[in-house]
Write a protein that holds these residues in place. Structure first.
Motif, PDB file in Angstrom:
ATOM      1  N   HIS A 170      26.642  29.001  22.365  1.00  0.00           N
ATOM      2  CA  HIS A 170      27.598  29.560  21.401  1.00  0.00           C
ATOM      3  C   HIS A 170      27.093  30.940  20.962  1.00  0.00           C
ATOM      4  O   HIS A 170      25.979  31.327  21.324  1.00  0.00           O
ATOM      5  CB  HIS A 170      27.814  28.627  20.198  1.00  0.00           C
ATOM      6  CG  HIS A 170      26.550  28.149  19.520  1.00  0.00           C
ATOM      7  ND1 HIS A 170      26.552  27.325  18.437  1.00  0.00           N
ATOM      8  CD2 HIS A 170      25.234  28.385  19.791  1.00  0.00           C
ATOM      9  CE1 HIS A 170      25.304  27.073  18.052  1.00  0.00           C
ATOM     10  NE2 HIS A 170      24.490  27.709  18.865  1.00  0.00           N
ATOM     11  N   SER A 172      26.598  31.668  17.879  1.00  0.00           N
ATOM     12  CA  SER A 172      25.942  31.507  16.569  1.00  0.00           C
ATOM     13  C   SER A 172      24.509  32.050  16.493  1.00  0.00           C
ATOM     14  O   SER A 172      24.093  32.472  15.408  1.00  0.00           O
ATOM     15  CB  SER A 172      25.984  30.034  16.138  1.00  0.00           C
ATOM     16  OG  SER A 172      27.321  29.612  16.031  1.00  0.00           O
ATOM     17  N   ARG A 198      28.409  26.245  28.812  1.00  0.00           N
ATOM     18  CA  ARG A 198      28.168  24.831  28.507  1.00  0.00           C
ATOM     19  C   ARG A 198      28.295  23.995  29.764  1.00  0.00           C
ATOM     20  O   ARG A 198      29.115  24.289  30.629  1.00  0.00           O
ATOM     21  CB  ARG A 198      29.175  24.332  27.473  1.00  0.00           C
ATOM     22  CG  ARG A 198      28.925  24.996  26.154  1.00  0.00           C
ATOM     23  CD  ARG A 198      29.419  24.196  24.994  1.00  0.00           C
ATOM     24  NE  ARG A 198      29.416  25.071  23.821  1.00  0.00           N
ATOM     25  CZ  ARG A 198      30.094  24.861  22.737  1.00  0.00           C
ATOM     26  NH1 ARG A 198      30.847  23.770  22.634  1.00  0.00           N
ATOM     27  NH2 ARG A 198      30.030  25.702  21.736  1.00  0.00           N
ATOM     28  N   GLN A 212      33.395  33.533  23.066  1.00  0.00           N
ATOM     29  CA  GLN A 212      33.518  33.205  21.643  1.00  0.00           C
ATOM     30  C   GLN A 212      33.450  34.498  20.842  1.00  0.00           C
ATOM     31  O   GLN A 212      32.907  35.502  21.304  1.00  0.00           O
ATOM     32  CB  GLN A 212      32.346  32.317  21.186  1.00  0.00           C
ATOM     33  CG  GLN A 212      32.504  30.855  21.567  1.00  0.00           C
ATOM     34  CD  GLN A 212      31.504  29.955  20.833  1.00  0.00           C
ATOM     35  OE1 GLN A 212      30.459  30.411  20.373  1.00  0.00           O
ATOM     36  NE2 GLN A 212      31.848  28.682  20.725  1.00  0.00           N
TER      37      GLN A 212
END
Ligand code: PHE
Length: 344
Positions: A170, A172, A198, A212
């Motif tokens: 991700h 993040s 992923r 993302q």
């Protein structure tokens, strides 16, 4: 001797006249004016002449030589001019021929969507950040309140490179990287677009590699209502005010409380279809208030600072906005699909 010279002259002039190209002309030049040519030969025999005859014949020989040379030069100019004209004619461009169309490319639909998201958030005062796709276990998980062995790591099946390195699952980790950069006291207002990976089986809504856009705001007094306000402004601008959104309680280890935001499915109008898996809603982002542990690990005092974060999928946004029914269209690069979204 005089006759011989005059004979040579008329012979040579005739040959010049008959020469049809530069090569033939050059042959005439060599034959008549060259060192082994007949005129040179005549001049060599001058020794045998009387004193009176010598200047007369010498003069004549020079005149003959000059007239032949002049004739050759004139003919040469003519032939060269002709050759040039011929070349110009052959190389002339027919401007009446129809042109060949130039195929102009355009940005990929995902690139356009990401740029649209960036513009939207820049308009709200956010800065754009980037981070590495090959990420450390620390930033991808640990700094986000996911220590080794945490069961929530299973939410994101990962491609590991070594024990400590993986393809980020991700965007993040860029939250933690940005906060670290800001040294624990500056306010943060950033978004970070990028690719993530992923270990998923590809189907209409899953891809092992996708994009993302992360968002993070940290400052004093940041509240859940700020998160709602920003997400609402984003959704309305991106999809139009007629689309419905909903927030559902959720769980992410790095936010507390956590929510998921859904947007009503455009494909079926909320009835349920393969894209929304029959629910009428499509999840487009996860969000929440930054977990105090995450703030603390990045050097921010959670007693003073608070923040919110969100992560969204441009593929899902594009699917919703343009009614694309399969995420694989973004990556199989069928030009007929991609071309539909090129702006003029
Ligand atoms: N990183 C989460 C995911 O990939 C999304 C998220 C980002 C959730 C930020 C909360 C805050 O699913």
């Amino acid at each position: 001797m005089k006759d011989r010279l005059q004979e040579l002259q008329s012979e040579a002039l005739e040959k010049v006249k008959q020469s049809e190209d530069l090569k033939a002309l050059q042959d005439v030049r060599v034959a008549y004016l060259g060192k082994k040519g007949p005129i040179t030969e005549v001049l060599r025999g001058m020794g045998k002449l009387s004193k009176e005859e010598r200047p007369v014949i010498g003069q004549l020989a020079n005149d003959v030589r000059e007239s032949i040379a002049n004739a050759i030069q004139t003919k040469q100019d003519k032939l060269e001019e002709k050759a040039m004209e011929k070349q110009l004619e052959e190389e002339s461009i027919d401007v009446t021929l129809p042109g060949r169309p130039v195929h102009v490319g355009g940005p990929h639909l995902l690139t356009s969507i990401i740029e649209e998201i960036e513009d939207l958030f820049i308009g709200m005062g956010f800065e754009i950040k980037e981070g590495p796709e090959v990420e450390t276990d620390y930033y991808n998980f640990e700094a986000l309140n996911l220590p080794k062995g945490h069961p929530a790591r299973d939410m994101q099946d990962s491609f590991y490179i070594t024990e400590e390195l993986l393809l980020r699952t991700h965007t993040s980790p860029v939250q933690a990287r940005t906060m670290k950069q800001k040294d624990g006291h500056e306010a943060v207002r950033m978004i970070c677009p990028g690719k993530v990976y992923r270990r998923d089986t590809d189907d209409a809504t899953h891809s092992h590699q996708f994009t993302q856009v992360e968002g993070l705001v940290v400052d004093e007094n940041i509240k859940m209502s700020d998160l709602k306000g920003v997400l609402n402004a984003f959704a309305k601008q991106m999809f139009g005010s007629e689309r419905d959104i909903r927030l559902r309680p959720s769980f992410f280890p790095f936010t507390e409380p956590s929510v998921e935001m859904d947007i009503s499915c455009k494909m079926c109008g909320g009835e349920g279809c393969s894209v929304c898996k029959g629910t009428g809603w499509i999840e487009i982002l996860g969000a929440g208030m930054v977990h105090p542990n995450v703030l603390e690990m990045a050097g921010y005092d959670p007693e003073i600072y608070s923040g919110f974060a969100f992560g969204m999928g441009p593929e899902r946004i594009a699917m919703l906005k343009y009614g694309v029914d399969d995420i694989r269209h973004f990556y199989t690069n069928d030009i007929r699909f991609l071309k539909q979204y090129h702006k003029a």
